[in-house]
Scaffold this motif. Structure first.
Motif, PDB file in Angstrom:
ATOM      1  N   ALA A  68      -2.752  -5.055  -5.019  1.00 32.10           N
ATOM      2  CA  ALA A  68      -1.302  -4.856  -4.931  1.00 32.10           C
ATOM      3  C   ALA A  68      -0.731  -5.803  -3.887  1.00 32.10           C
ATOM      4  O   ALA A  68      -1.395  -6.078  -2.882  1.00 32.10           O
ATOM      5  CB  ALA A  68      -0.986  -3.419  -4.538  1.00 32.10           C
ATOM      6  N   GLY A  93      -5.287  -0.786  11.087  1.00 31.43           N
ATOM      7  CA  GLY A  93      -4.440  -0.786  12.286  1.00 31.43           C
ATOM      8  C   GLY A  93      -3.427   0.328  12.216  1.00 31.43           C
ATOM      9  O   GLY A  93      -3.791   1.501  12.011  1.00 31.43           O
ATOM     10  N   ARG A  94      -2.144  -0.036  12.331  1.00 37.38           N
ATOM     11  CA  ARG A  94      -1.052   0.941  12.218  1.00 37.38           C
ATOM     12  C   ARG A  94      -0.232   0.602  10.973  1.00 37.38           C
ATOM     13  O   ARG A  94      -0.383  -0.494  10.394  1.00 37.38           O
ATOM     14  CB  ARG A  94      -0.155   0.832  13.478  1.00 37.38           C
ATOM     15  N   LEU A 146      -6.010   3.943   3.575  1.00 38.18           N
ATOM     16  CA  LEU A 146      -6.841   3.599   4.731  1.00 38.18           C
ATOM     17  C   LEU A 146      -6.315   2.317   5.352  1.00 38.18           C
ATOM     18  O   LEU A 146      -6.261   1.264   4.680  1.00 38.18           O
ATOM     19  CB  LEU A 146      -8.292   3.444   4.279  1.00 38.18           C
ATOM     20  N   ASN A 196      -2.456 -12.762   5.377  1.00 38.30           N
ATOM     21  CA  ASN A 196      -2.519 -12.375   6.794  1.00 38.30           C
ATOM     22  C   ASN A 196      -3.670 -13.001   7.570  1.00 38.30           C
ATOM     23  O   ASN A 196      -3.991 -12.573   8.670  1.00 38.30           O
ATOM     24  CB  ASN A 196      -2.542 -10.843   6.935  1.00 38.30           C
ATOM     25  N   GLY A 201       0.814  -1.218   0.000  1.00 36.32           N
ATOM     26  CA  GLY A 201       0.000   0.000   0.000  1.00 36.32           C
ATOM     27  C   GLY A 201       0.846   1.265   0.000  1.00 36.32           C
ATOM     28  O   GLY A 201       0.561   2.224  -0.732  1.00 36.32           O
ATOM     29  N   THR A 247      14.576 -11.441   3.212  1.00 33.26           N
ATOM     30  CA  THR A 247      15.191 -10.655   2.145  1.00 33.26           C
ATOM     31  C   THR A 247      16.339  -9.845   2.745  1.00 33.26           C
ATOM     32  O   THR A 247      16.150  -9.222   3.778  1.00 33.26           O
ATOM     33  CB  THR A 247      14.149  -9.666   1.576  1.00 33.26           C
TER      34      THR A 247
HETATM   35  C1  LIG Z   1       5.921 -15.191   7.927  1.00 35.40           C
HETATM   36  C2  LIG Z   1       6.143 -14.382   6.663  1.00 35.40           C
HETATM   37  C3  LIG Z   1       7.413 -13.932   6.367  1.00 35.40           C
HETATM   38  C4  LIG Z   1       7.623 -13.185   5.201  1.00 35.40           C
HETATM   39  N1  LIG Z   1       8.887 -12.740   4.935  1.00 35.40           N
HETATM   40  C5  LIG Z   1       9.085 -11.988   3.828  1.00 35.40           C
HETATM   41  C6  LIG Z   1      10.397 -11.475   3.558  1.00 35.40           C
HETATM   42  O1  LIG Z   1      11.348 -11.709   4.272  1.00 35.40           O
HETATM   43  N2  LIG Z   1      10.565 -10.706   2.437  1.00 35.40           N
HETATM   44  C7  LIG Z   1       9.512 -10.413   1.598  1.00 35.40           C
HETATM   45  O2  LIG Z   1       9.706  -9.690   0.624  1.00 35.40           O
HETATM   46  N3  LIG Z   1       8.251 -10.906   1.832  1.00 35.40           N
HETATM   47  C8  LIG Z   1       8.046 -11.679   2.917  1.00 35.40           C
HETATM   48  N4  LIG Z   1       6.795 -12.167   3.153  1.00 35.40           N
HETATM   49  C9  LIG Z   1       5.732 -11.974   2.133  1.00 35.40           C
HETATM   50  C10 LIG Z   1       5.088 -10.572   2.163  1.00 35.40           C
HETATM   51  O3  LIG Z   1       6.079  -9.594   2.163  1.00 35.40           O
HETATM   52  C11 LIG Z   1       4.228 -10.360   3.335  1.00 35.40           C
HETATM   53  O4  LIG Z   1       3.133 -11.204   3.259  1.00 35.40           O
HETATM   54  C12 LIG Z   1       3.779  -8.896   3.457  1.00 35.40           C
HETATM   55  O5  LIG Z   1       3.136  -8.723   4.673  1.00 35.40           O
HETATM   56  C13 LIG Z   1       2.894  -8.481   2.301  1.00 35.40           C
HETATM   57  O6  LIG Z   1       2.833  -7.072   2.345  1.00 35.40           O
HETATM   58  P1  LIG Z   1       1.470  -6.335   2.046  1.00 35.40           P
HETATM   59  O7  LIG Z   1       1.722  -4.889   2.143  1.00 35.40           O
HETATM   60  O8  LIG Z   1       0.913  -6.905   0.787  1.00 35.40           O
HETATM   61  O9  LIG Z   1       0.485  -6.855   3.184  1.00 35.40           O
HETATM   62  P2  LIG Z   1       0.442  -6.530   4.725  1.00 35.40           P
HETATM   63  O10 LIG Z   1       1.787  -6.201   5.254  1.00 35.40           O
HETATM   64  O11 LIG Z   1      -0.308  -7.638   5.353  1.00 35.40           O
HETATM   65  O12 LIG Z   1      -0.428  -5.191   4.776  1.00 35.40           O
HETATM   66  C14 LIG Z   1      -1.814  -5.216   4.538  1.00 35.40           C
HETATM   67  C15 LIG Z   1      -2.434  -4.181   5.464  1.00 35.40           C
HETATM   68  O13 LIG Z   1      -3.816  -4.063   5.156  1.00 35.40           O
HETATM   69  C16 LIG Z   1      -4.518  -3.789   6.356  1.00 35.40           C
HETATM   70  N5  LIG Z   1      -5.917  -4.150   6.121  1.00 35.40           N
HETATM   71  C17 LIG Z   1      -6.422  -5.387   5.890  1.00 35.40           C
HETATM   72  N6  LIG Z   1      -7.774  -5.313   5.704  1.00 35.40           N
HETATM   73  C18 LIG Z   1      -8.108  -4.001   5.809  1.00 35.40           C
HETATM   74  C19 LIG Z   1      -9.340  -3.266   5.735  1.00 35.40           C
HETATM   75  N7  LIG Z   1     -10.493  -3.893   5.466  1.00 35.40           N
HETATM   76  N8  LIG Z   1      -9.319  -1.935   5.914  1.00 35.40           N
HETATM   77  C20 LIG Z   1      -8.138  -1.273   6.161  1.00 35.40           C
HETATM   78  N9  LIG Z   1      -6.939  -1.912   6.267  1.00 35.40           N
HETATM   79  C21 LIG Z   1      -6.925  -3.245   6.086  1.00 35.40           C
HETATM   80  C22 LIG Z   1      -3.810  -4.676   7.384  1.00 35.40           C
HETATM   81  O14 LIG Z   1      -4.004  -4.209   8.694  1.00 35.40           O
HETATM   82  C23 LIG Z   1      -2.343  -4.578   6.938  1.00 35.40           C
HETATM   83  O15 LIG Z   1      -1.639  -3.570   7.629  1.00 35.40           O
HETATM   84  C24 LIG Z   1       6.549 -12.912   4.309  1.00 35.40           C
HETATM   85  C25 LIG Z   1       5.260 -13.379   4.611  1.00 35.40           C
HETATM   86  C26 LIG Z   1       5.053 -14.112   5.770  1.00 35.40           C
HETATM   87  C27 LIG Z   1       3.668 -14.602   6.070  1.00 35.40           C
END
Ligand SMILES: Cc1cc2nc3c(=O)[nH]c(=O)nc-3n(C[C@H](O)[C@H](O)[C@H](O)COP(=O)(O)OP(=O)(O)OC[C@H]3O[C@@H](n4cnc5c(N)ncnc54)[C@H](O)[C@@H]3O)c2cc1C
Length: 412
Positions: A379, A39-40, A36, A136, A19, A57
């Motif tokens: 995304a 959480g944080r 939006l 998540n 995001g 990474t």
């Molecule tokens: C255990 C683990 C280790 C990982 N390690 C790595 C790594 O080392 N390197 C790497 O590149 N990737 C890694 N990944 C993969 C990936 O980077 C992660 O899954 C990462 O969290 C994805 O980023 P994101 O921004 O897509 O999602 P997130 O970080 O999950 O962010 C999504 C956000 O959306 C918010 N949200 C959800 N629903 C709503 C709603 N309805 N309204 C408002 N807000 C909402 C959540 O609170 C959250 O903050 C890992 C994944 C896991 C599970």
């Protein structure tokens, strides 16, 4: 919608790296948007990672769009706290319009616009980027409900450290990144650990002088496309990888972890396992050997001056396997009081009420991730473009792609 309602160019849902990366690209293009976050900033890294967790990474690649790593430890691994600080700093430095504590509870299409329900009233936008992730919400096998009630069950996302668990032995189910790292964390804390393994690849941490993720990018292996991956069969989960050292099923067994085959069922307090622990060790060995030889070929082909390969302690030892293989376990008899499910994730998209975006399981329809529905984008999804997708390595390209298309839509 009443007249004079403020219609945004875009709304981004979720303030993880996906995001924030998209918000940065929208900001660069001067597009009016809000991020939006329920959480944080970095909420998932704050509340779903265990205490000893480190990003897999390397620091040199754990950078947000526009940034470059300039620190002393390019191959090092950040804690989740350090990564959250990186995300917060990024949002602050670029003045990204993030609203924390703001859950989106409903998303509908209306008159060519999108209406998002928030606690303090609706928001309207011409474009929506769903960056709320499908990594998540933990997933457990259906038979997990058959476990005796006295057995503590937690998901990888809820595990913090060994002392937070009931006394007794622990069964970790799943041997990919989370399962392998948590099993090691537990055995190093002196717990008796059983690990139900799966057919999962393995990545050595370093090879011929460089971090394996650096080689994956240099060789182009991170850019193998989704189509090419699908031609090879179902897309495999992320390989077993250690952030500070290589983790293998062998190295876990050498530390005392009891390797079991795939968990296949639960019946009256007894768990049944496939007889494939040895095959799972071999599968990981073959995957790592294949990758190392691809890197060797790349080095030779490009005349790169790289040190010769050194044996990785975690890869050269033999696995200690139960003999005969364990096909079933009585939890009580083995003193197993806790089961940790490291069996994957999905996303919570129950608030998305726009047709043609989700499949029957309520998960993103991959073929529609990019404007499959005009004005809506996902995304941060894993394997959506290539092997790089779903990792922080993908966001620079992905964010630009999404922001350019949103700009095009707004200009058309
Ligand atoms: C255990 C683990 C280790 C990982 N390690 C790595 C790594 O080392 N390197 C790497 O590149 N990737 C890694 N990944 C993969 C990936 O980077 C992660 O899954 C990462 O969290 C994805 O980023 P994101 O921004 O897509 O999602 P997130 O970080 O999950 O962010 C999504 C956000 O959306 C918010 N949200 C959800 N629903 C709503 C709603 N309805 N309204 C408002 N807000 C909402 C959540 O609170 C959250 O903050 C890992 C994944 C896991 C599970």
């Amino acid at each position: 919608m009443t007249s004079g309602t403020d219609i945004l160019d875009a709304v981004v849902i979720g303030a993880g790296w996906a995001g924030l990366g998209v918000s940065h690209a929208l900001t660069q293009r001067g597009l009016r948007h809000r991020v939006l976050e329920r959480g944080r900033i970095g909420e998932t890294w704050r509340t779903q990672r265990w205490d000893s967790f480190r990003i897999n990474t390397p620091n040199s690649q754990t950078v947000m769009p526009g940034d470059t790593y300039v620190g002393p430890d390019p191959d090092g691994a950040m804690t989740s706290g350090e990564f959250v600080a990186l995300l917060e700093d990024y949002a602050g430095r670029h003045g990204l319009p993030v609203e924390t504590g703001t859950p989106v509870t409903d998303l509908v299409a209306s008159d060519g616009l999108y209406r998002l329900a928030l606690p303090h009233g609706p928001v309207w936008a011409r474009n929506v980027v769903i960056a709320s992730s499908n990594q998540n919400c933990p997933v457990r096998p259906p038979f997990s409900t058959l476990l005796p009630p006295e057995v503590q069950q937690i998901d990888a996302s809820a595990y913090r450290n060994a002392s937070g668990l009931d006394r007794g032995a622990v069964l970790v189910v799943g041997s990919a990144q989370s399962g392998g790292q948590i099993a090691e964390d537990l055995v190093q804390a002196g717990r008796t650990v059983f690990l139900a393994t799966g057919r999962v690849g393995r990545l050595p941490r370093m090879y011929r002088g460089r971090h394996i993720s650096v080689w994956l990018v240099l060789t182009g292996l991170m850019d193998v496309t989704r189509r090419e991956l699908l031609q090879q069969g179902p897309i495999p989960g992320r390989a077993l990888q250690g952030a500070l050292h290589t983790i293998s099923l062998q190295s876990l067994s050498a530390q005392g972890v009891v390797l079991l085959g795939r968990l296949t069922g639960v019946n009256d307090g007894r768990l049944s396992f496939s007889d494939d622990a040895e095959a799972n060790v071999r599968h990981a060995d073959e995957g790592s050997a294949r990758l190392r030889s691809q890197i060797d070929e790349y080095i030779a082909r490009n005349g790169i001056d790289a040190p010769s390969a050194e044996p990785d302690p975690a890869e050269v030892i033999d696995a200690l396997l139960p003999n005969p293989p364990v096909r079933s376990i009585d939890l009580a008899a083995r003193g197993i009081t806790t089961v940790i499910w490291c069996t994957g994730f999905r996303g919570d998209f129950g608030w998305v009420r726009v047709p043609n975006l989700l499949d029957e399981q309520g998960q993103p329809l991959y073929e529609n991730w990019f404007a499959g529905v005009a004005g809506v984008y996902f995304a941060g999804l894993p394997f959506v473009i290539s092997r790089r997708s779903g990792t922080i390595l993908a966001i620079k390209e992905e964010a630009a792609l999404l922001a350019d298309d949103i700009q095009r839509r707004l200009d058309s």
